[in-house]
Design a protein around this motif. Structure first.
Motif, PDB file in Angstrom:
ATOM      1  N   LYS A 299       0.872  -1.137   0.066  1.00  0.00           N
ATOM      2  CA  LYS A 299      -0.174  -0.033  -0.079  1.00  0.00           C
ATOM      3  C   LYS A 299       0.810   1.338   0.056  1.00  0.00           C
ATOM      4  O   LYS A 299       0.439   2.344  -0.113  1.00  0.00           O
ATOM      5  N   LYS A 300       2.303   1.060   0.254  1.00  0.00           N
ATOM      6  CA  LYS A 300       3.025   2.004   0.117  1.00  0.00           C
ATOM      7  C   LYS A 300       3.325   2.744  -1.424  1.00  0.00           C
ATOM      8  O   LYS A 300       2.964   2.204  -2.236  1.00  0.00           O
ATOM      9  N   SER A 301       3.656   3.935  -1.483  1.00  0.00           N
ATOM     10  CA  SER A 301       3.925   4.501  -2.565  1.00  0.00           C
ATOM     11  C   SER A 301       5.580   4.512  -3.231  1.00  0.00           C
ATOM     12  O   SER A 301       6.280   4.468  -2.102  1.00  0.00           O
ATOM     13  N   TYR A 302       5.711   4.134  -4.201  1.00  0.00           N
ATOM     14  CA  TYR A 302       6.973   3.826  -4.502  1.00  0.00           C
ATOM     15  C   TYR A 302       7.549   4.494  -6.033  1.00  0.00           C
ATOM     16  O   TYR A 302       6.573   4.873  -6.460  1.00  0.00           O
ATOM     17  N   SER A 303       8.824   4.871  -6.050  1.00  0.00           N
ATOM     18  CA  SER A 303       9.450   5.430  -7.216  1.00  0.00           C
ATOM     19  C   SER A 303       9.103   4.781  -8.462  1.00  0.00           C
ATOM     20  O   SER A 303       8.848   3.613  -8.560  1.00  0.00           O
ATOM     21  N   CYS A 304       9.208   5.557  -9.494  1.00  0.00           N
ATOM     22  CA  CYS A 304       9.411   4.916 -10.934  1.00  0.00           C
ATOM     23  C   CYS A 304      10.694   3.732 -11.078  1.00  0.00           C
ATOM     24  O   CYS A 304      11.584   3.823  -9.953  1.00  0.00           O
ATOM     25  N   SER A 305      10.772   3.293 -12.182  1.00  0.00           N
ATOM     26  CA  SER A 305      12.024   2.318 -12.355  1.00  0.00           C
ATOM     27  C   SER A 305      12.812   2.897 -13.490  1.00  0.00           C
ATOM     28  O   SER A 305      12.503   4.057 -14.040  1.00  0.00           O
ATOM     29  N   ALA A 306      13.665   2.100 -14.045  1.00  0.00           N
ATOM     30  CA  ALA A 306      14.735   2.913 -14.922  1.00  0.00           C
ATOM     31  C   ALA A 306      15.081   1.601 -16.127  1.00  0.00           C
ATOM     32  O   ALA A 306      15.204   0.533 -15.536  1.00  0.00           O
ATOM     33  N   PHE A 307      14.715   1.903 -17.280  1.00  0.00           N
ATOM     34  CA  PHE A 307      15.129   1.055 -18.435  1.00  0.00           C
ATOM     35  C   PHE A 307      16.546   1.335 -18.644  1.00  0.00           C
ATOM     36  O   PHE A 307      16.993   2.702 -19.205  1.00  0.00           O
ATOM     37  N   MET A 308      17.441   0.463 -18.733  1.00  0.00           N
ATOM     38  CA  MET A 308      19.004   0.963 -19.113  1.00  0.00           C
ATOM     39  C   MET A 308      19.528   0.325 -20.146  1.00  0.00           C
ATOM     40  O   MET A 308      19.398  -0.892 -20.427  1.00  0.00           O
ATOM     41  N   LEU A 309      20.489   1.075 -20.846  1.00  0.00           N
ATOM     42  CA  LEU A 309      21.106   0.664 -21.854  1.00  0.00           C
ATOM     43  C   LEU A 309      22.422   0.988 -21.702  1.00  0.00           C
ATOM     44  O   LEU A 309      22.943   2.150 -21.937  1.00  0.00           O
ATOM     45  N   TYR A 310      23.579   0.155 -21.507  1.00  0.00           N
ATOM     46  CA  TYR A 310      24.948   0.344 -21.418  1.00  0.00           C
ATOM     47  C   TYR A 310      25.641  -0.090 -22.720  1.00  0.00           C
ATOM     48  O   TYR A 310      25.666  -1.288 -22.963  1.00  0.00           O
ATOM     49  N   VAL A 311      26.372   0.814 -23.378  1.00  0.00           N
ATOM     50  CA  VAL A 311      26.808   0.511 -24.775  1.00  0.00           C
ATOM     51  C   VAL A 311      28.340   1.002 -24.754  1.00  0.00           C
ATOM     52  O   VAL A 311      28.500   2.135 -24.195  1.00  0.00           O
ATOM     53  N   GLY A 312      29.293   0.047 -25.325  1.00  0.00           N
ATOM     54  CA  GLY A 312      30.490   0.423 -25.599  1.00  0.00           C
ATOM     55  C   GLY A 312      30.458   0.612 -27.026  1.00  0.00           C
ATOM     56  O   GLY A 312      29.930   0.036 -27.822  1.00  0.00           O
ATOM     57  N   VAL A 313      30.798   1.793 -27.565  1.00  0.00           N
ATOM     58  CA  VAL A 313      31.130   2.411 -28.829  1.00  0.00           C
ATOM     59  C   VAL A 313      32.467   2.619 -29.536  1.00  0.00           C
ATOM     60  O   VAL A 313      33.292   2.950 -28.797  1.00  0.00           O
ATOM     61  N   ASP A 314      32.731   2.276 -30.833  1.00  0.00           N
ATOM     62  CA  ASP A 314      33.930   2.235 -31.325  1.00  0.00           C
ATOM     63  C   ASP A 314      34.338   3.669 -32.001  1.00  0.00           C
ATOM     64  O   ASP A 314      35.271   3.850 -32.872  1.00  0.00           O
ATOM     65  N   LYS A 315      33.802   4.679 -31.173  1.00  0.00           N
ATOM     66  CA  LYS A 315      33.919   6.259 -31.572  1.00  0.00           C
ATOM     67  C   LYS A 315      34.199   6.918 -30.353  1.00  0.00           C
ATOM     68  O   LYS A 315      33.368   6.654 -29.035  1.00  0.00           O
ATOM     69  N   LYS A 316      34.690   8.266 -30.248  1.00  0.00           N
ATOM     70  CA  LYS A 316      34.262   9.082 -29.168  1.00  0.00           C
ATOM     71  C   LYS A 316      33.243  10.273 -29.632  1.00  0.00           C
ATOM     72  O   LYS A 316      33.288  10.608 -30.904  1.00  0.00           O
ATOM     73  N   TYR A 317      32.575  10.672 -28.793  1.00  0.00           N
ATOM     74  CA  TYR A 317      31.480  11.547 -28.977  1.00  0.00           C
ATOM     75  C   TYR A 317      31.962  12.698 -28.191  1.00  0.00           C
ATOM     76  O   TYR A 317      31.858  12.822 -27.014  1.00  0.00           O
ATOM     77  N   ASP A 318      32.306  13.896 -29.015  1.00  0.00           N
ATOM     78  CA  ASP A 318      32.649  15.188 -28.404  1.00  0.00           C
ATOM     79  C   ASP A 318      31.391  15.837 -28.081  1.00  0.00           C
ATOM     80  O   ASP A 318      31.169  17.081 -28.621  1.00  0.00           O
ATOM     81  N   LEU A 319      30.878  15.439 -27.149  1.00  0.00           N
ATOM     82  CA  LEU A 319      29.238  15.997 -26.556  1.00  0.00           C
ATOM     83  C   LEU A 319      29.522  16.082 -25.025  1.00  0.00           C
ATOM     84  O   LEU A 319      30.180  15.486 -24.431  1.00  0.00           O
ATOM     85  N   PRO A 320      28.524  16.652 -24.564  1.00  0.00           N
ATOM     86  CA  PRO A 320      28.512  16.801 -23.027  1.00  0.00           C
ATOM     87  C   PRO A 320      28.652  15.552 -22.349  1.00  0.00           C
ATOM     88  O   PRO A 320      27.997  14.516 -22.763  1.00  0.00           O
ATOM     89  N   HIS A 321      28.993  15.649 -21.051  1.00  0.00           N
ATOM     90  CA  HIS A 321      29.169  14.588 -20.359  1.00  0.00           C
ATOM     91  C   HIS A 321      27.719  13.991 -19.878  1.00  0.00           C
ATOM     92  O   HIS A 321      27.531  12.918 -19.947  1.00  0.00           O
ATOM     93  N   HIS A 322      26.829  14.981 -19.556  1.00  0.00           N
ATOM     94  CA  HIS A 322      25.434  14.436 -19.281  1.00  0.00           C
ATOM     95  C   HIS A 322      24.350  15.250 -20.411  1.00  0.00           C
ATOM     96  O   HIS A 322      24.453  16.788 -20.478  1.00  0.00           O
ATOM     97  N   THR A 323      23.489  14.505 -20.745  1.00  0.00           N
ATOM     98  CA  THR A 323      22.723  15.137 -21.651  1.00  0.00           C
ATOM     99  C   THR A 323      21.078  14.409 -21.332  1.00  0.00           C
ATOM    100  O   THR A 323      21.130  13.376 -21.298  1.00  0.00           O
ATOM    101  N   ILE A 324      20.174  15.284 -21.128  1.00  0.00           N
ATOM    102  CA  ILE A 324      18.664  15.089 -20.717  1.00  0.00           C
ATOM    103  C   ILE A 324      18.082  15.568 -22.110  1.00  0.00           C
ATOM    104  O   ILE A 324      17.927  16.685 -22.412  1.00  0.00           O
TER     105      ILE A 324
END
Length: 498
Positions: A299-324
């Protein structure tokens, strides 16, 4: 020397173990997994290193204080890098970089959301006052209603903005809805909707904008590794692959633990850092708790969950450390997650690109990416085995269309998918609610499970399921509150025995 058994080697249990070991307690931490850290752990795959859960540290002075309390210096164990900008926020028709440089942030806001710069300045001023009033409450125990008669509580209560939601509060600062969302998305750290999250939590966004966000070199998992080192330096033990089957309770007092191996271990005190609801349901002997039975937990309230995808890619992305990346209809997306409990066809997505900051996480010239989409917890009954591949495809399509992580799928060398069912089945997270109990007013402060359990003598809680709540700094505060109370208990026992 008093002995303490800690269940779970997450950041709360390990911080408690470090503080207690430094005070002279005989500490043993029991961890079910073969690795330490719980949700704040790492895994390695094909030469890539991924943080499993949290991907940054804010308010680093809290962690520094924990090490100081243990007579250690954080900088001797971990290298922290401050991230500027903190993160890039992407809406369908606007992009803004968030920074702790207030003059720069003012310019960014005026450029993208004209006329809202002064609201930002008011936000930083008023939220500083709120933060300074509320921090003493967050750092204090809440095991008695008498605590609220203290002056610091009375002074802070008006700052709780009990009648307003987080979104309501941000509307008093910003006229542009996108900018309000840019300062409310931190509610996702609590797994809540900004339209339902209490207005007091505007301090989450303030904390980031005031103190910044930091990346530990090697990943956030290095925090738990460092704490384990300190525990061992003080003679404590951390036993991995040592799951706890059940608490040993006699006449209302906890005596020790029954391990999965069948071994019994005894201790003067027991600290639970396992996921709160999972621990109450699985580790408590039948009939030992009336407050947290299976029916009451449901009966208590709980948070949402998270779908996770961890990927190793063969290039570097010169993009921000965190993007939302915000869903085009963010409110609809949040309601699908928290109320309707269905999979959104327009998910919000978070991309962690740490290799742009830290070359230790991937082979040279490559990147370790972490992609997260908030989704319903397992009260939804979503058949993830059936839906996970289609949802992964949707997430990657969104990245292709709405970010500069172009052609990502063509560059993936290795990947690992983790669904809400995996959070529940592999990491023992109740209903896959990755951010623990919700933070509704009915589940905050005195109404959140207490750090000291009153039903059972000698039983204590740390972690996101007790006060103050979820998030690395607050979880560490839970360990400080719990260990301070334990030390006070033993100090008063010694005085009485003299």
């Amino acid at each position: 020397m008093k002995s303490v058994a800690v269940i779970g080697a997450g950041p709360g249990g390990l911080t408690a173990g470090m503080l207690l070991a430094s005070k002279g307690y005989q500490v043993t931490v029991y961890e079910k997994q073969p690795f330490i850290g719980g949700r704040t752990s790492a895994f390695h795959q094909d030469g890539y290193t991924f943080d499993r859960g949290p991907t940054f540290l804010n308010m680093p002075h809290i962690l520094e204080e924990m090490f100081q309390l243990a007579d250690r210096r954080l900088e001797d164990y971990i290298e922290l890098k401050k991230l500027e900008p903190m993160y890039q926020l992407k809406f369908k028709d606007a992009t803004i970089d968030s920074t702790t440089d207030q003059s720069e942030m003012y310019k960014n806001i005026e450029t993208v959301f004209p006329g809202n710069g002064e609201g930002y300045r008011r936000f930083m001023k008023k939220e500083k006052e709120k933060f300074e009033a509320l921090m003493p409450i967050l750092q204090n125990k809440h095991d008695s209603l008498l605590d609220y008669l203290q002056f610091k509580f009375i002074k802070a209560l008006p700052k709780l903005t009990i009648t307003d939601s987080l979104h309501d509060q941000l509307s008093t600062y910003f006229s542009d809805e996108r900018l309000r969302l840019a300062f409310t998305f931190q509610a996702k750290y609590l797994g809540m909707s900004p339209w339902e999250c209490p207005g007091a939590f505007t301090i989450l966004s303030y904390m980031e904008h005031a103190y910044g966000v930091y990346h530990p070199v090697g990943g956030v998992n290095k925090i738990t590794e460092a704490i384990v080192k300190v525990i061992k330096e003080y003679g404590g033990e951390v036993a991995t692959s040592s799951g706890v089957k059940e608490l040993i309770i006699e006449k209302g007092k906890v005596k020790g633990l029954q391990l999965d191996s069948g071994e019994q271990v005894f201790a003067d005190e027991v600290v639970i850092n396992a996921d709160f609801a999972h621990a109450m349901e699985k580790l408590m002997p039948k009939g030992s708790t009336k407050k947290y039975t299976s029916d009451k937990l449901l009966k208590k309230s709980y948070s949402c969950s998270a779908f996770m995808l961890y990927v190793g890619v063969d290039k570097k992305y010169d993009l921000p450390h965190h993007t939302i990346v915000f869903s085009e209809d963010y409110r609809k997306n949040v309601e699908e997650i928290t109320k309707k409990k269905i999979l959104s066809q327009d998910p919000s997505i978070y991309i962690h690109n740490p290799s742009v900051t830290d070359p230790t996480l991937a082979p040279e010239g490559k990147s370790a990416l972490y992609i997260l989409a908030p989704v319903p917890n397992n009260f939804s009954l979503i058949d993830w085995e059936h839906h996970k591949h289609a949802f992964k495809k949707l997430v990657l399509e969104q990245l292709q269309e709405r970010t500069d992580f172009k052609d990502l799928e063509q560059h993936i060398e290795t990947e690992y998918m983790f669904t809400p069912l995996d959070w529940e089945n592999e990491l023992s997270v109740y209903k896959g609610a990755t951010f623990n109990l919700g933070h509704q007013l009915t589940q905050m402060m005195y109404f959140r499970p207490h750090n000291k359990q009153k039903e059972i003598e000698g039983l204590w809680l740390v972690g996101g399921g007790t006060h103050p709540g979820s998030g690395l700094p607050t979880i560490m505060e839970s360990a400080r509150i719990t260990t301070t109370m334990m030390a006070e208990k033993h100090s008063s026992m010694e005085v009485r025995s003299v």
